[in-house]
Design a protein around this motif. Structure first.
Motif, mmCIF file in Angstrom:
data_model
loop_
_atom_site.group_PDB
_atom_site.id
_atom_site.type_symbol
_atom_site.label_atom_id
_atom_site.label_comp_id
_atom_site.label_asym_id
_atom_site.label_seq_id
_atom_site.Cartn_x
_atom_site.Cartn_y
_atom_site.Cartn_z
ATOM 1 N N ARG A 43 1.138 -1.099 0.044
ATOM 2 C CA ARG A 43 0.031 -0.034 -0.011
ATOM 3 C C ARG A 43 0.910 1.355 -0.103
ATOM 4 N N TRP A 44 0.917 1.625 -1.114
ATOM 5 C CA TRP A 44 2.164 2.588 -1.495
ATOM 6 C C TRP A 44 1.553 4.008 -2.184
ATOM 7 N N ASN A 45 2.401 5.039 -2.093
ATOM 8 C CA ASN A 45 1.905 6.164 -2.814
ATOM 9 C C ASN A 45 2.957 6.461 -4.074
ATOM 10 N N ARG A 46 2.625 6.401 -5.229
ATOM 11 C CA ARG A 46 3.387 7.075 -6.405
ATOM 12 C C ARG A 46 2.444 8.071 -7.095
ATOM 13 N N ASN A 47 2.829 9.387 -6.849
ATOM 14 C CA ASN A 47 1.798 10.386 -7.331
ATOM 15 C C ASN A 47 2.091 10.715 -8.893
ATOM 16 N N GLN A 48 1.280 11.427 -9.336
ATOM 17 C CA GLN A 48 1.320 11.591 -10.800
ATOM 18 C C GLN A 48 2.665 12.376 -10.891
ATOM 19 N N GLU A 49 3.146 12.998 -10.311
ATOM 20 C CA GLU A 49 4.602 13.656 -10.671
ATOM 21 C C GLU A 49 5.707 12.293 -10.791
ATOM 22 N N ARG A 70 -4.262 7.455 -11.198
ATOM 23 C CA ARG A 70 -3.107 7.973 -11.851
ATOM 24 C C ARG A 70 -3.398 8.034 -13.426
ATOM 25 N N ASN A 71 -2.965 8.930 -14.117
ATOM 26 C CA ASN A 71 -3.132 8.824 -15.466
ATOM 27 C C ASN A 71 -1.790 8.195 -16.063
ATOM 28 N N ILE A 72 -1.922 6.769 -16.115
ATOM 29 C CA ILE A 72 -1.031 5.972 -16.803
ATOM 30 C C ILE A 72 -1.818 4.867 -17.521
ATOM 31 N N GLU A 73 -1.032 4.247 -18.318
ATOM 32 C CA GLU A 73 -1.657 3.159 -19.189
ATOM 33 C C GLU A 73 -1.965 1.831 -18.317
ATOM 34 N N ALA A 74 -0.972 1.562 -17.541
ATOM 35 C CA ALA A 74 -1.143 0.393 -16.525
ATOM 36 C C ALA A 74 -1.916 0.471 -15.488
ATOM 37 N N GLU A 75 -1.957 -0.582 -14.556
ATOM 38 C CA GLU A 75 -2.922 -0.470 -13.382
ATOM 39 C C GLU A 75 -2.111 0.143 -12.195
ATOM 40 N N ASP A 76 -3.155 1.116 -11.446
ATOM 41 C CA ASP A 76 -2.454 1.577 -10.300
ATOM 42 C C ASP A 76 -3.027 0.955 -8.918
ATOM 43 N N VAL A 77 -3.685 -0.019 -9.088
ATOM 44 C CA VAL A 77 -4.256 -0.751 -7.989
ATOM 45 C C VAL A 77 -4.934 -2.362 -8.497
ATOM 46 N N SER A 78 -4.512 -3.295 -7.625
ATOM 47 C CA SER A 78 -4.784 -4.781 -8.066
ATOM 48 C C SER A 78 -4.991 -5.598 -6.800
ATOM 49 N N THR A 79 -6.019 -6.382 -6.971
ATOM 50 C CA THR A 79 -6.133 -7.375 -5.964
ATOM 51 C C THR A 79 -6.414 -8.776 -6.718
ATOM 52 N N GLY A 80 -5.937 -9.869 -5.875
ATOM 53 C CA GLY A 80 -5.955 -10.983 -6.293
ATOM 54 C C GLY A 80 -5.777 -12.343 -5.233
ATOM 55 N N VAL A 81 -6.441 -13.182 -5.761
ATOM 56 C CA VAL A 81 -6.190 -14.332 -4.701
ATOM 57 C C VAL A 81 -5.591 -15.659 -5.463
ATOM 58 N N VAL A 82 -4.746 -16.402 -4.560
ATOM 59 C CA VAL A 82 -3.991 -17.414 -5.308
ATOM 60 C C VAL A 82 -4.293 -18.780 -4.649
ATOM 61 N N ARG A 83 -3.948 -20.009 -5.240
ATOM 62 C CA ARG A 83 -3.939 -21.189 -4.796
ATOM 63 C C ARG A 83 -2.615 -21.525 -4.905
ATOM 64 N N PHE A 84 -1.804 -22.041 -3.759
ATOM 65 C CA PHE A 84 -0.413 -22.623 -4.139
ATOM 66 C C PHE A 84 -0.481 -23.998 -4.666
ATOM 67 N N LYS A 85 0.730 -24.478 -5.150
ATOM 68 C CA LYS A 85 0.646 -25.969 -5.259
ATOM 69 C C LYS A 85 0.788 -26.831 -4.167
ATOM 70 N N ASN A 86 1.027 -26.200 -2.938
ATOM 71 C CA ASN A 86 1.019 -26.945 -1.816
ATOM 72 C C ASN A 86 -0.474 -27.163 -1.295
ATOM 73 N N GLY A 87 -1.458 -26.626 -1.726
ATOM 74 C CA GLY A 87 -2.742 -26.500 -1.339
ATOM 75 C C GLY A 87 -3.043 -25.157 -0.542
ATOM 76 N N SER A 88 -2.094 -24.209 -0.079
ATOM 77 C CA SER A 88 -2.552 -23.225 0.581
ATOM 78 C C SER A 88 -2.908 -22.082 -0.196
ATOM 79 N N LEU A 89 -3.597 -21.232 0.522
ATOM 80 C CA LEU A 89 -4.066 -20.003 -0.452
ATOM 81 C C LEU A 89 -3.350 -18.634 -0.037
ATOM 82 N N GLY A 90 -3.572 -17.724 -0.889
ATOM 83 C CA GLY A 90 -3.081 -16.618 -0.538
ATOM 84 C C GLY A 90 -3.865 -15.265 -1.020
ATOM 85 N N VAL A 91 -3.696 -14.102 -0.681
ATOM 86 C CA VAL A 91 -4.238 -12.859 -0.865
ATOM 87 C C VAL A 91 -3.448 -11.933 -1.189
#
Length: 337
Positions: free
Chosen positions: A151-157, A205-226
C-alpha cells in the motif's frame, strides 16, 4: 578484483554504484547510457569510463559483470548482448516483461556459460531471513494461507518524470514495478503458484497500466494467498507486509517497507526465543543493503562456479505470477500457471 559496469544511468543505478563501492573485492570501472549527461554523476563521483555504445563497453577485456538498470522493456536485448560477449549479468527487476524475453535471457546466459542474477534484494532483509529460517525449520507447520500487501504512494509527478513510466511496453503498473519484490517474497516463502484470480484498475493515476490490483492465489501445496497492491495510497507510503499463517505459527513482517517483525507467535518457540529474534531485528531492521548482498553473491557465485542466490528462474517465477494476475484481470477468469 571483480570488475563491474552499469548500463542505464537512471535513479536505480545509484544504488548499484553504491553497492559495488561497498562490496568487498569489487570495482566499478564503467557506465553506459545513450544520454552522455546521465553519466556525469558517475564519472565525477567514481572516476569511471563512460560509453554511449554498449558494444564498445563490452570490448573491455577486464570487465567481468554488467548490471542492467534500464527501463524494464529493454532488459532482454541488453542481457542477451552482454551474455553473448561472455560477461556475467545482474539485471534489475523484473527480469523482463514477457516470458519469451525471459527465456531468451536465460538461454543466452546458459549457452555462454555466464552467471545471471535478478535483483530481488528484499530476501536479504533480517526479518525476512528469520521468517525463512522458521519456515525451513517447519516451525509454522502445515501452511494455511498468506497475505501479501503493498500500500504505497506514487503520485502523478512520479509517473511524469519519464515517458516510459506506467507504460505496458516498458514499465508495467503496480504489480510489475512496485509489488514484484513482495510477490517474490511470497513465492520464496510459500512455494509455487497453481492458480490465480485477479482484478485490477487504473483509478487515480493518468497511466496506461494499473495503479491498484487485488488477487487470490492457490499454491501448489494447497495453501491460499491474498494479494493487494496499490500506488494510490494518500498521502504517502502506508505499508508493505507479508503475513504467513500455519498450523503451529503466525508471523507478520511489516512496516512502511517489510523490514519489521510485527507479530511472531510460534508454538515451538518460548517467549525468550521470540524476544531474542524480535530484538535482533529491531536493532538492525535493514541489515546490509540488499543490492550489496546481490553484488557480493554474484562475486562468490563466479568464484565458486555456482548459481547466484536469486537466479533467472526465480525472476521468471515472479514475472509469471504477475503476468497470470494480468491475464486474469483482463479476462475476468481464473488462470492456471
Amino acid at each position: 578484483m571483480t570488475k563491474f559496469a552499469i548500463v542505464g544511468c537512471g535513479h536505480i543505478a545509484k544504488k548499484h554504484a553504491e553497492a559495488i563501492e561497498k562490496a568487498e573485492g569489487t570495482e566499478l570501472i564503467a557506465v553506459c547510457d545513450m544520454v552522455p549527461e546521465s553519466m556525469e554523476y558517475y564519472t565525477e563521483k567514481y572516476g569511471v569510463a563512460a560509453y554511449t555504445d554498449l558494444a564498445e563497453l563490452l570490448k573491455v577485456e577486464e570487465l567481468d559483470v554488467v548490471n542492467i538498470c534500464t527501463p524494464s522493456g529493454y532488459h532482454a536485448p541488453l542481457a542477451i548482448q552482454i551474455a553473448n560477449a561472455k560477461k556475467h549479468v545482474v539485471v534489475e527487476k523484473p527480469i523482463a516483461l514477457t516470458l519469451e524475453d525471459t527465456d531468451a535471457i536465460i538461454k543466452a546466459c546458459k549457452e555462454n556459460d555466464v552467471k545471471l542474477s535478478v535483483v530481488h534484494p528484499n530476501r536479504f532483509r533480517p526479518a525476512i531471513m528469520e521468517l525463512r529460517k522458521a519456515l525451513d525449520g517447519d516451525l509454522v507447520g502445515k501452511l494455511s494461507h498468506a497475505n501479501a500487501t503493498v500500500r504505497w504512494n506514487r503520485n502523478q509527478e512520479y509517473y511524469d518524470q519519464a515517458p516510459w513510466r506506467g507504460t505496458k511496453s516498458l514499465d508495467g503498473g503496480v504489480l510489475m514495478n512496485q509489488a514484484i519484490h513482495n510477490l517474490d517474497l511470497l513465492l520464496w516463502t510459500m512455494g509455487e503458484v497453481e492458480e490465480v484470480y485477479s482484478m485490477a484498475a487504473t483509478r487515480l493515476r493518468n497511466i496506461e497500466a494499473e495503479d491498484v490490483s487485488t488477487g487470490v492465489v492457490r499454491f501448489k501445496n494447497g495453501s491460499l494467498g491474498v494479494i493487494e497492491a496499490a500506488t494510490t495510497i494518500y498521502p504517502s507510503n502506508y505499508e508493505e507486509s507479508l503475513s504467513i499463517f500455519g498450523e503451529t505459527g503466525t508471523i507478520k513482517i511489516g512496516g512502511k517497507t517489510a523490514n519489521y517483525i510485527q507479530h511472531w507467535d510460534v508454538k515451538e518457540m518460548d517467549e525468550a526465543q521470540v524476544t531474542d529474534i524480535m530484538e535482533s531485528v529491531k536493532a538492525d531492521p535493514f541489515g546490509k543493503p540488499g543490492h550489496q548482498c546481490i553484488i557480493e553473491d554474484m562475486v562468490e557465485a563466479i568464484k565458486e562456479d555456482r548459481e547466484p542466490i536469486v537466479t533467472g528462474e526465480d525472476g521468471k517465477r515472479a514475472l509469471s505470477l504477475v503476468l497470470a494476475l494480468y491475464e486474469s484481470a483482463d479476462t475476468n477468469k481464473p488462470v492456471k500457471l
